[in-house]
Enzyme design. Structure first.
Site, PDB file in Angstrom:
ATOM      1  N   TYR A  86       8.414  -9.042  -6.505  1.00 57.14           N
ATOM      2  CA  TYR A  86       7.956  -8.017  -7.446  1.00 57.14           C
ATOM      3  C   TYR A  86       9.061  -7.549  -8.394  1.00 57.14           C
ATOM      4  CZ  TYR A  86       3.297  -6.322  -5.924  1.00 57.14           C
ATOM      5  OH  TYR A  86       1.970  -6.147  -5.682  1.00 57.14           O
ATOM      6  N   GLU A  87       8.631  -7.168  -9.620  1.00 56.76           N
ATOM      7  CA  GLU A  87       9.476  -6.462 -10.589  1.00 56.76           C
ATOM      8  C   GLU A  87      10.805  -7.163 -10.874  1.00 56.76           C
ATOM      9  OE1 GLU A  87       8.202  -4.315 -12.323  1.00 56.76           O
ATOM     10  OE2 GLU A  87       6.426  -3.964 -11.105  1.00 56.76           O
ATOM     11  N   GLY A  88      10.760  -8.456 -11.045  1.00 56.43           N
ATOM     12  CA  GLY A  88      11.989  -9.227 -11.241  1.00 56.43           C
ATOM     13  C   GLY A  88      12.478  -9.710  -9.899  1.00 56.43           C
TER      14      GLY A  88
END
Length: 593
Positions: A435-437
């Site tokens: 997630y998220e990078g």
């Protein structure tokens, strides 16, 4: 077993690592006191245990479904979210001027741990909404704020972030969704986004999509990306909901875990959207949301591991098998008596304590950045925050996977059986390092913008604080202090190595980036637990208030000792990888793989 919120651990972490007394002294916290914060924690714990946690298994068994273009969510989760909204939790740290409660980020973070542990899938819905609120609050114009923020702060409307496309994953320079100007001043948004968490649902009245897209004359690369508000339903002048915007969900991803959270493929067919701020600044605006989301994901990885640890501990106390090693008795004992089971449990407990300390430090830095009046001190807090964000996101989630697997191992074969519950935690937590990078992206961010770009000044300042703590610790626990100083010295050398490598051979630094992140996180975790050891010592000696009891403070010291014995020694392996490991990696030709 059901989830039990670690309320005393959170109280301790807020005081020692979250700088709660300092946060409460800020002008932004006017009217808020320690008793009120404690009451919030107590009620959040009750809500997590009694309302959210019972829906976790239900959501896993009855995941989100797409039927006739609509996402169906199990009624138990719908009711739980409505209770969450009606109780005011959605606006906990939302801006007060738009109907939120405006509580400090560090207090909200403690509550978020409990909610994520109780039901990770459902917690993602309000987490993304508060991130969207942050982005709009900081970058939207006044009219946009008045239209969208009150309903979002109330939890009646939700928010999403739409970045990823089929041809543009981490490399957002490849974003291709189009935004064409319309005669009414709005834009027609067309294209597809994928992996959109809670991109569609029928729980909230409206969904406010924040979408990255390109104007017709936009330059290539990230400089050509703008951000748009694209609501599910258009909003009339009087604030009521109008026509359905042509935004649709065309598919749900079939995932390993977090089954109750719909991960959507979103189609925009000339949907009406509204430009936020200046054209070409979309990625910069989205990073406001992503910074908070990355902290939130770090809390997620930590929280699931905390719940898995609780289950493993309860099982180890109840499961009877084999006699105790070294005992004269032939009677079987509970498996917590076996040294290797104790190792697995205490490594979980010690690492969780360090992770909680680091996310609390990051959350308190958010409050200091927003609340400090001195611009120099405020800038220092912002640099610390920027350095900690990739560490909290990556280390907490990497460990989330490792620790949750340890919890399953405590169960033995029973852990591999769905009915015991721990397998769900293993499946759910696995998304958090992605997630998220991805965590590889976090490591590259850490070596570049957060370390080499400032010559290592920020990490060296954090390590200098650690040396002061070690010097204080030396009088009471000389062995711990010596181990900490050795780890800090190794970390200082790794900072120097990374700065040099980034200047001379960036690929070498990139090859060492994960080892550097793990080393720095592990070292900063040790510094935090040393600080906790000293705080516990002060409480036990009567030099400070000791409301949590003698047994609790002694447990904090035992936890620190286990961390120093079983977790901290890893830093020397990571240091060796940073110093020279990249050379061996880069020397391997592709055909040798």
């Amino acid at each position: 077993m059901n989830y039990q919120a670690p309320i005393n651990e959170l109280r301790f972490a807020l005081q020692v690592h979250g700088k709660l007394p300092e946060i409460l002294a800020l002008p932004a916290s006017d009217g808020l006191d320690a008793d009120t914060v404690d009451a919030v924690l107590e009620e959040a714990a009750r809500f997590a245990e009694q309302v959210l946690a019972p829906t976790n298994r239900t959501g896993d068994l009855h995941g989100a479904k797409l039927t006739n273009g609509k996402v169906e969510t199990h009624p138990d989760l719908v009711n739980a979210y409505h209770e969450y909204r009606d109780a005011g939790w959605a606006g906990l740290r939302a801006p007060a001027e738009y109907g939120g409660q405006g509580l400090p980020a560090v207090v909200s973070a403690a509550c978020e741990e409990m909610w994520c542990a109780a039901n990770l899938s459902l917690s993602l819905l309000p987490m993304l909404t508060i991130g969207a609120i942050e982005a709009l609050f900081n970058h939207a114009d006044d009219e946009q704020k008045q239209v969208y923020l009150p309903k979002m702060c109330e939890g009646a409307w939700s928010g999403t972030m739409n970045l990823t496309e089929p041809g543009a994953g981490t490399d957002l320079a490849q974003v291709a969704v189009k935004a064409v100007p319309k005669d009414n001043g709005a834009y027609a948004i067309s294209g597809q986004k994928i992996f959109i968490t809670w991109g569609a649902q029928e729980i909230t009245e409206n969904i406010v999509h924040l979408v990255l897209a390109r104007l017709p004359d936009a330059p290539p690369g990230v400089q050509g990306i703008s951000m748009f508000i694209v609501p599910k339903y258009l909003v009339n002048a009087d604030g009521s909901l109008g026509a359905r915007n042509p935004v649709s969900v065309v598919g749900l991803e079939h995932k390993l875990g977090i089954h109750a959270s719909p991960t959507c493929v979103m189609q925009f067919d000339e949907a009406e959207g509204y430009l936020i701020g200046r054209a070409g600044k979309g990625l910069a605006y989205m990073f406001t949301m992503m910074k908070h989301a990355r902290l939130g994901v770090g809390i997620e990885g930590h929280a699931v591991a905390e719940r898995a640890y609780q289950n493993a501990l309860a099982y180890a106390q109840e499961r009877v098998q084999s006699r105790e090693l070294g005992s004269d008795s032939q009677e079987p004992v509970s498996i917590i008596h076996h040294p290797d089971v104790r190792r697995m449990l205490l490594v979980q407990k010690a690492t969780l304590a360090a992770q909680r300390a680091l996310y609390m430090q990051a959350a308190s830095a958010i409050d200091l950045v927003h609340g400090l009046e001195d611009p120099v001190v405020r800038k220092q807090a912002e640099r610390v925050l920027d350095y900690l964000i990739p560490i909290v996101k990556a280390w907490n989630t990497d460990n989330g996977v490792l620790l949750t697997n340890l919890a399953m191992q405590v169960y033995g074969g029973m852990g591999y059986v769905e009915e015991t519950g721990v397998s769900q935690y293993v499946r759910d937590v696995r998304i958090t390092p992605i997630y998220e990078g991805t965590n590889g992206v976090q490591a590259l961010d850490l070596i570049g913008r957060k370390t080499a770009a400032n010559g290592g000044a920020v990490p060296l300042a954090l390590l200098a604080e650690g040396k002061e703590i070690a010097q204080t610790l030396a009088a009471a626990a000389p062995d711990l202090a010596a181990s900490l100083l050795q780890a800090i010295a190794a970390a200082e050398q790794s900072v120097a190595d990374i700065v040099a490598q980034m200047g001379e051979q960036p690929a070498l630094a990139a090859a060492a980036s994960n080892a550097y992140l793990q080393q720095m996180a592990c070292t900063l975790g040790a510094i935090a637990l040393a600080r906790g050891w000293l705080a516990a010592a002060d409480a036990l000696a009567g030099r400070t208030d000791a409301p949590l009891g003698e047994a609790f403070y002694r447990a904090q010291q035992h936890t620190a000792q286990v961390y120093f014995a079983y977790v901290l020694p890893q830093v020397h392996t990571f240091a060796a990888q940073v110093h020279s490991g990249g050379e061996a990696l880069l020397a391997v030709p592709f055909e040798a793989y």
